[in-house]
Design an enzyme around this catalytic site. Structure first.
Site, PDB file in Angstrom:
ATOM      1  N   ASP A 102      -9.814 -18.817   8.292  1.00  0.00           N
ATOM      2  CA  ASP A 102     -10.309 -20.073   7.708  1.00  0.00           C
ATOM      3  C   ASP A 102     -10.691 -21.064   8.789  1.00  0.00           C
ATOM      4  O   ASP A 102     -11.107 -22.184   8.473  1.00  0.00           O
ATOM      5  CB  ASP A 102      -9.226 -20.698   6.816  1.00  0.00           C
ATOM      6  CG  ASP A 102      -9.256 -20.111   5.423  1.00  0.00           C
ATOM      7  OD1 ASP A 102     -10.262 -19.475   5.066  1.00  0.00           O
ATOM      8  OD2 ASP A 102      -8.268 -20.285   4.691  1.00  0.00           O
ATOM      9  N   ASP A 122      -9.618 -12.821  -2.868  1.00  0.00           N
ATOM     10  CA  ASP A 122      -8.700 -13.634  -2.072  1.00  0.00           C
ATOM     11  C   ASP A 122      -7.241 -13.363  -2.471  1.00  0.00           C
ATOM     12  O   ASP A 122      -6.960 -12.815  -3.551  1.00  0.00           O
ATOM     13  CB  ASP A 122      -9.060 -15.111  -2.312  1.00  0.00           C
ATOM     14  CG  ASP A 122      -8.703 -16.016  -1.143  1.00  0.00           C
ATOM     15  OD1 ASP A 122      -7.931 -15.575  -0.269  1.00  0.00           O
ATOM     16  OD2 ASP A 122      -9.172 -17.166  -1.132  1.00  0.00           O
TER      17      ASP A 122
HETATM   18  C1  DGJ Z   1      -8.648 -19.266   1.101  1.00  0.00           C
HETATM   19  C2  DGJ Z   1      -9.862 -18.650   1.743  1.00  0.00           C
HETATM   20  O1  DGJ Z   1      -9.545 -18.172   3.007  1.00  0.00           O
HETATM   21  C3  DGJ Z   1     -10.970 -19.682   1.779  1.00  0.00           C
HETATM   22  O2  DGJ Z   1     -12.088 -19.155   2.426  1.00  0.00           O
HETATM   23  C4  DGJ Z   1     -11.307 -20.101   0.379  1.00  0.00           C
HETATM   24  O3  DGJ Z   1     -11.857 -19.027  -0.330  1.00  0.00           O
HETATM   25  C5  DGJ Z   1     -10.072 -20.643  -0.312  1.00  0.00           C
HETATM   26  N1  DGJ Z   1      -8.980 -19.708  -0.233  1.00  0.00           N
HETATM   27  C6  DGJ Z   1     -10.363 -20.964  -1.738  1.00  0.00           C
HETATM   28  O4  DGJ Z   1      -9.255 -21.339  -2.423  1.00  0.00           O
END
Ligand code: DGJ
Length: 626
Positions: free
Chosen positions: A514, A449
Site C-alpha cells: 500500500d 483483498d
Molecule cells: C487494502 C488494499 O491494500 C488497498 O489497496 C485497498 O484496496 C484497500 N484495502 C481498500 O479497502
C-alpha cells in the site's frame, strides 16, 4: 558395497540431488549441488561424508533425513510430530517402495508399529533446477491421529553456509532484506500464525556462504508455497550439521486424522544457485512455466485503481472524470476499489453485503462499466470475500458464520471479522454472491483483498480451523475460476501480506504494497524480485505527495519505479497537472513497447557497495534488449 545402502539420484540441467536410505530408513539427501557426471560413484560420495562421532553424543549419528526421527536419535526438530490422545508419539519409518520418473521420486514409507504411512515427493524441475518437496501422511490405525507438525521435507545445508538472508517487514514496508550470521549451533525459526503470509515475514529465505551476493556465492533459496500459517526453521546442530525445514504451522488439535484419513503438506520450493541473480532467474522462469495462470503470458494491461484517487468517495461524475483522464493517458483497465457496495461509505460497515449500493449507483454498475468500455478499457472490481463487518446484514442474519472461538469476545481488525469459509453455508453464500456479480457484469478482473489477520481461528465447536479456512479459500477461488474461466485475479492483503506461489497459481498478480512512495517502493521491489518475476508485481504511480509517507517525488521518478512491475495508477489523473499527464503518457507508451519482452526477461540486480544505491536491469533471453 554395503547392500543395505540404497542410493537414488535426480538430475536437473545444472544440479544433482543424491539420496541415501540406510537399511530401508527414511532417505536423506547426501548431495545437492552442481551437476554430477553420470558415472560418479554415489557410494564414494557417501564415504567421503563419513564422520567420527562427536563427544557426549549418542552411539550412532542420527540421520538428517527428509523427515528426521527422534526414534533414530535425532535431537533437532523432528519432521513429524504426532500422537494418539496424548500417547504413541514415537514412530520409525521403513522405506517400502519408491516411484521414480525422470524428474521425480516418491518415497513410500510405513511404520506398522504406529500405524502410519508417509509419502515424500521430491520433484526436480529439469529446466530450472527447482526442487519441489511435499509430504503426505495417512492414518492406518483405528484411533484418531493428531498431527502437530509435518514438514514438507527437511533439507540439509552444507557446513560452509553461514549466512542467511531473510525477508521481514511491516505494513507499507514489505519484503525488507535482513542478513544474519548462522555459524554457531543455534536455531532460527519463523513462526507465522496470522492466517496469511504476513507483512512481517515472507515465507522464504536464502542460506549461503558468508558474503554471498547478487552474482557470487553458493546458496540455497527456498520458498513455502502456502498462503496461511507456517513455520520455517533452520538449525545448526551441536555436531555441526545444519538443515532447514518448512511446514504449515498447525494450531493445537487442528489436524485430527480418522482411520484412513490423509494430511497433505504444502509444497516447498528450493533451488541451489551461484549468487542471488541466478536464484531469482530460476524462480522466475519456474513461476512463469509452472505456476502462473495462462493469461499472465498476454501483455499485462496498464490499469488505474480508484482507491487512492477517491477512497470511499464514490460518485459517477467523479469516476467518469477519472476514467476519461486515464483513457487519455493510455490506461487499459479501470479497477473500482472498495466503497461500491451496500453500506460501505467507510471501513466500518458493509463487508459481506455484496450488492451494488443503490444510493451511489442507482442504476447499478452498468453505466459506470459502459463508460469504461466506451473508453476502450476493461473493468475490474475490488472484493474482500473472506470478511464481514459486524455492522452488516450478513452478520446480523448469520452471527455464527464467524471464524473465532465463540466462548470469547470477538476481536475485530479494521472493524471486521473473518467468515468461516469451512462452514458450507457461509461458503455457499459467498460463492453465490461473487458469481451473481460476475454473471451480471462484464468483470474482467477481481482485486481479491484480505485485510485482517486471523486470531483464535476456531469454528463454533472450538476446534482450530485455520488450515480448513485456507483450503476453503483456495477452493472458493478455484470454483469461481471454473465458473468464470476468463477472469483475472489479483491477490492483495493490505498490500503484500499474501504473496506466495500457491496463491499466485490462482491469481497471477500481487498487490505488492500500500506504500506508493517510489523511494520506499525501491526496496520493496528489490525484496519482492528475489522470488517473483516483474510482470506479477502490481506497481502504481501514486500522488506527488505519497499518501503513506508524505514524501514528495517528481513524475519521472514515480513512473520509473512503477515501470519495474505491472504499471498502473493510484491517483486521480483528472486532477494531475497537464505536464505530468504528458510525462505519464510517455511512460505508458514506453511500458507498452517493452512489456512483451520484459514478461520473459532475466533479472540482474546489480551489486552496489553503497547500500544507498540499488540498480536493477532486465535483459531479454535472446540478449537483444535490456
Ligand atoms: C487494502 C488494499 O491494500 C488497498 O489497496 C485497498 O484496496 C484497500 N484495502 C481498500 O479497502
Amino acid at each position: 558395497m554395503n547392500q543395505a545402502l540404497q542410493f537414488f539420484r535426480l538430475d536437473g540441467s545444472a544440479s544433482t540431488l543424491v539420496f541415501l536410505s540406510r537399511a530401508r530408513s527414511t532417505p536423506e539427501i547426501i548431495y545437492w549441488g552442481p551437476l554430477l557426471s553420470k558415472t560418479c560413484s554415489l557410494a564414494s560420495l557417501y564415504q567421503l561424508q563419513e564422520r567420527p562421532l562427536s563427544f557426549a553424543s549418542l552411539d550412532q549419528e542420527a540421520p538428517l533425513s527428509l523427515c528426521p526421527e527422534e526414534s533414530r536419535g535425532f535431537s533437532g526438530s523432528p519432521g513429524l510430530l504426532m500422537h494418539r490422545s496424548g500417547r504413541a508419539y514415537g514412530h520409525r519409518m521403513t522405506l517400502v517402495g519408491t516411484k521414480q520418473s525422470n524428474d521425480e521420486i516418491v518415497f513410500q514409507l510405513e511404520d506398522q508399529n504406529s500405524n502410519i504411512s508417509l509419502e515424500i515427493t521430491i520433484h526436480l524441475d529439469a529446466s530450472d533446477d527447482l526442487l519441489c518437496a511435499s509430504s503426505q501422511i495417512q492414518n492406518r490405525g483405528p484411533t484418531p491421529l493428531s498431527i502437530e507438525q509435518l514438514a514438507c521435507a527437511s533439507l540439509p545445508l552444507p557446513a560452509s553456509f553461514q549466512e542467511l538472508l531473510l525477508l521481514h517487514g511491516r505494513w507499507g514496508g514489505e519484503f525488507q532484506l535482513e542478513r544474519q550470521n548462522f555459524s554457531r549451533a543455534a536455531a532460527v525459526q519463523i513462526d507465522n500464525h496470522s492466517g496469511r503470509t504476513s507483512h512481517e515475514h515472507f515465507p522464504g529465505l536464502i542460506a549461503g556462504v558468508a558474503g554471498f551476493g547478487e552474482s557470487q556465492g553458493s546458496l540455497i533459496g527456498l520458498h513455502l508455497g502456502w498462503s496461511g500459517n507456517y513455520r520455517i526453521r533452520l538449525e545448526r546442530l551441536a555436531d555441526g550439521r545444519s538443515y532447514v525445514q518448512a511446514s504449515e504451522y498447525l494450531l493445537p488439535g487442528e489436524i485430527q486424522l480418522g482411520a484412513g484419513d490423509v494430511y497433505q503438506t504444502p509444497k516447498l520450493y528450493a533451488t541451489w544457485a551461484e549468487g542471488l541473480n541466478e536464484m531469482s532467474q530460476r524462480f522466475h522462469s519456474y513461476v512463469r512455466r509452472r505456476i502462473l495462470p495462462g493469461w499472465t503470458r498476454k501483455p499485462r494491461p496498464v490499469l488505474t485503481n480508484s482507491w487512492e484517487a477517491v477512497y470511499f468517495d464514490h460518485s459517477l461524475p467523479r469516476l467518469n472524470q477519472l476514467i476519461e483522464a486515464a483513457a487519455q493517458a493510455g490506461v487499459e483497465r479501470f479497477v473500482l476499489d472498495d466503497g461500491w457496495f451496500r453500506g460501505r461509505r467507510h471501513d466500518q460497515s458493509g463487508l459481506g453485503d455484496w450488492q451494488v449500493d443503490p444510493e451511489i449507483y442507482p442504476l447499478g454498475l452498468g453505466p459506470l462499466i459502459e463508460s469504461v468500455h466506451k473508453h476502450k478499457m476493461s473493468f475490474g472490481l475490488w472484493v474482500e470475500p473472506e470478511m464481514v463487518n459486524p455492522n452488516s446484514d450478513l452478520f446480523r442474519q448469520n452471527p455464527t458464520w464467524i471464524l473465532q472461538d465463540p466462548t470469547y469476545p470477538l476481536v475485530t481488525g479494521r472493524h471486521q471479522l473473518v467468515l468461516n469459509l469451512a462452514d458450507p453455508n457461509a461458503f455457499a453464500y459467498i460463492k453465490a454472491a461473487l458469481l451473481n456479480l460476475l454473471h451480471a457484469h462484464p468483470i474482467a478482473f477481481l482485486k481479491w483483498d484480505m485485510n485482517r489477520i486471523l486470531v483464535l481461528a476456531a469454528d463454533q465447536t472450538g476446534q482450530a480451523a485455520a488450515h480448513r479456512q485456507m483450503r476453503a479459500v483456495y477452493r472458493l477461488i478455484d470454483e469461481i475460476l471454473i465458473a468464470c474461466p476468463n477472469l483475472e485475479i489479483e491477490a492483495c492483503a493490505s498490500g503484500g501480506a499474501r504473496a506466495d506461489f500457491e496463491m499466485l497459481r490462482r491469481t497471477g498478480r500481487i498487490w505488492t504494497s500500500d506504500n506508493n512512495d517510489p523511494l520506499s517502493r525501491l526496496m520493496i521491489h528489490r525484496g519482492f524480485s528475489l522470488f517473483f518475476p516483474p510482470e506479477v508485481m502490481g506497481a502504481h504511480i501514486g500522488a506527488e505527495k505519497a499518501h503513506s509517507t508524505g514524501r514528495k517525488a517528481d513524475p519521472h521518478f514515480r513512473a520509473l519505479i512503477a515501470l519495474q512491475g505491472q504499471l498502473g495508477f493510484e491517483l486521480d489523473l483528472s486532477q494531475s497537472p497537464l505536464e505530468d499527464r504528458e510525462i505519464f503518457k510517455h511512460y505508458v507508451s514506453f511500458y507498452k513497447d517493452n512489456r512483451g519482452w520484459i514478461q520473459n526477461a532475466l533479472i540482474f540486480r546489480i551489486q552496489c557497495h553503497d547500500p544507498a544505491l540499488f540498480a536493477v536491469s532486465y535483459a531479454s533471453r535472446d540478449e537483444q534488449r535490456s
